[in-house]
Design an enzyme around this catalytic site. Sequence first.
Site: not given
Length: 350
Positions: A51-53, A92, A196, A237, A247-248
């Site tokens: 995960r993570g862009a 995603r 996270q 993201d 973003n998150k």
Amino acid sequence: MNSSGNVMEAIRSGQNALYLLDQRHLPDRADYLTCRSEEDVADAIRTLAVRGAPAIGIAGAYGLWLESLRLRDMPDFEYQVHQSAQRLERSRPTAVNLSWALGKALKAINGLSAEASILALKAFADKLLAADIQTNRTLGDWGLSLFPEAVSVLTHCNTGSLATGGYGTALGVIRSLFREHKLREVFVDETRPLLQGARLTAWELQQEDTPARLIADSMAAAVMAKGWINAVIVGADRIALNGDTANKIGTYSLAILAQYHHIPFYIAAPLSTFDSNALSGADIPVEERDPEEIRRINGQTISPTRFPAYNPAFDVTPGAMISAFITEQGIIKPPYEQVLAHIKESRDDM
Ligand code: MRU
């Protein structure tokens, strides 16, 4: 610590496989998930094993290479590889790095034979991984220019070596600050629903003995009110041309809190996270995930079964609330429109 500046590599390729440090199990277990097909990689992306862009862009590129190995004898090889890229892209929707990386990978094999494509896809993914580490180091060092004196910062989600090829974006800036003795302390938001911050950022920071404290998301305002935070630094993201940034989930709330407390709010992101097709946040697709993630914490049920829940994985912070973007090409300050339109060209050239 290895050469990429990571405690453990999140993404590693083998002969005919991709090995992903399975982030669903951290910090309890650090084990690697083996992927041998596009489906394995898409599943790992969907379930947040990776995960993570930037990391999902790199994993996606390796996924396409793995699938090309499986497709090598197909008469319609090229068509099938394009289909595979489309399926990977759908795993995603919010982080633009995934479609950006897959688009670049397809461009790299345009007009090549199956065998040449397989080699080119592997070379592309390897290059993307290595370049991302370098990008993050450069970006981290640009971040230093914003802080003439030692600071305490607050961060959200995980933007470190786990979320990238290595070093990290927002956490990369924090790493650079620590290295230069300019970091007093990091406050780490736990980042509900999937934690996270608590599971991954805390794990990374602990391995390097970075001064840090974990807080529940609901504590950010109180910590700011105490005067303990000099800056908020988070990742992204997808960034639209007017500076609106996905973003998150929880990032937007932090931006509002930072504005109220007159604390600068920075986004650290590589150019690959800027979306030249998004004019504003309204053009950014926000992923909605299984409501079950809200009804549970780390697998433990915390609400009545099937109680209705809403679970957007990201929010969009208006560009007007962002003090600056920290990129590998330097610091971008408002007004954003013109600079970001200019950046569009450099990004498309990569
Ligand atoms: O759902 P996740 O864990 O993939 O969300 C990650 C984030 O929102 C990060 O802040 C973003 O991808 C930047 S990672 C360098």
